[in-house]
Design an enzyme around this catalytic site. Structure first.
Site, PDB file in Angstrom:
ATOM      1  N   CYS A  95      -5.790   7.159   2.108  1.00  0.00           N
ATOM      2  CA  CYS A  95      -4.409   7.563   2.359  1.00  0.00           C
ATOM      3  C   CYS A  95      -3.997   8.541   1.261  1.00  0.00           C
ATOM      4  O   CYS A  95      -4.851   9.020   0.509  1.00  0.00           O
ATOM      5  CB  CYS A  95      -3.464   6.359   2.454  1.00  0.00           C
ATOM      6  SG  CYS A  95      -3.217   5.448   0.926  1.00  0.00           S
ATOM      7  N   CYS A 169      -3.326  11.234   5.194  1.00  0.00           N
ATOM      8  CA  CYS A 169      -3.744  12.268   4.240  1.00  0.00           C
ATOM      9  C   CYS A 169      -3.968  13.622   4.912  1.00  0.00           C
ATOM     10  O   CYS A 169      -4.264  14.616   4.240  1.00  0.00           O
ATOM     11  CB  CYS A 169      -4.983  11.838   3.470  1.00  0.00           C
ATOM     12  SG  CYS A 169      -6.360  11.254   4.467  1.00  0.00           S
ATOM     13  N   CYS A 173      -8.027  15.065   4.098  1.00  0.00           N
ATOM     14  CA  CYS A 173      -9.102  14.096   4.288  1.00  0.00           C
ATOM     15  C   CYS A 173     -10.416  14.816   4.571  1.00  0.00           C
ATOM     16  O   CYS A 173     -10.465  15.728   5.404  1.00  0.00           O
ATOM     17  CB  CYS A 173      -8.773  13.149   5.440  1.00  0.00           C
ATOM     18  SG  CYS A 173      -7.466  11.968   5.047  1.00  0.00           S
TER      19      CYS A 173
END
Length: 222
Positions: A95, A169, A173
């Site tokens: 996250c 995210c 990510c």
């Protein structure tokens, strides 16, 4: 064993910190004997230290955090390079701050899967500490996440994962071919009180239970 020498950029550390890092390097050296030499261990340990030094407000704990994170990264590297074949699935929860959602998910996964799987977590912009409301909400489920800490992700950790679960995210990510990805849409618990975090926690518990079932992992705890 070869003595570990602190690289030049770390010579401004206090004597206690230098001793702690040398102790950490020795611990890792013994743990990964036969897999990685002093140079690799130093590189992972000190790069881990640098990552925490930029975000931590508790410098006395930096060597310990660096050792823990370097150990995880070396374990991940060993999996990527085929040195560690225990057959356990590896799940990575990501996250933004690695302080709320991903830590709660990690707590549930470790609680339910036990030692039948490996679970890690990370953040694109790691915070300074675990969200207090998330800690309290998980404690209501009998799960203690106070031993965890916000940390970034690294390439070897992501590459070692069989499943990467992302939570907020976005484009930050990492994506690697051949890895299973899931995106869980959940509110960010940052700034929320325990009452507001409970629905997020409960949603995470349901999702983690489903993931464990999908991976064919017998639940260690109900």
């Amino acid at each position: 064993m070869t003595d570990f020498v602190l690289p030049y950029e770390h010579r401004d550390l206090s004597i206690d910190q230098q001793v702690a890092l040398r102790t950490a390097a020795g611990n890792l050296g013994r743990e990964f004997t036969g897999l990685y030499g002093p140079e690799t261990i130093e590189r992972f340990l000190h790069s881990s230290y640098d990552q925490f030094a930029s975000i931590s407000c508790v410098p006395n704990f930096l060597p310990l955090l660096a050792e823990r994170f370097a150990r995880q990264r070396l374990q991940a590297l060993a999996r990527v390079e085929g040195h560690h074949r225990d057959g356990k699935p590896v799940v990575l929860f990501l996250c933004t701050h690695n302080a709320g959602r991903s830590q709660m998910a990690l707590g549930f996964f470790a609680h339910f899967a036990g030692d039948q799987a490996v679970a890690w977590s990370g953040g694109s912009e790691p915070g300074h500490e675990i969200n207090a409301a998330a800690i309290a909400a998980m404690a209501e489920r009998g799960i203690d996440i106070t031993g965890e800490y916000p940390k970034p992700w690294t390439d070897e950790v992501v590459r070692a994962a069989d499943v990467v679960v992302t939570m907020g995210c976005g484009d930050a990510c990492p994506v690697f071919p051949g890895t299973r990805y899931e995106n869980w849409e959940l509110d960010d618990p940052a700034g929320l009180d325990v009452d507001a975090v409970r629905p997020i926690r409960d949603d995470l518990e349901r999702r983690v239970r489903t993931l464990i079932d999908q991976l064919g992992i017998p639940a260690a705890k109900g």
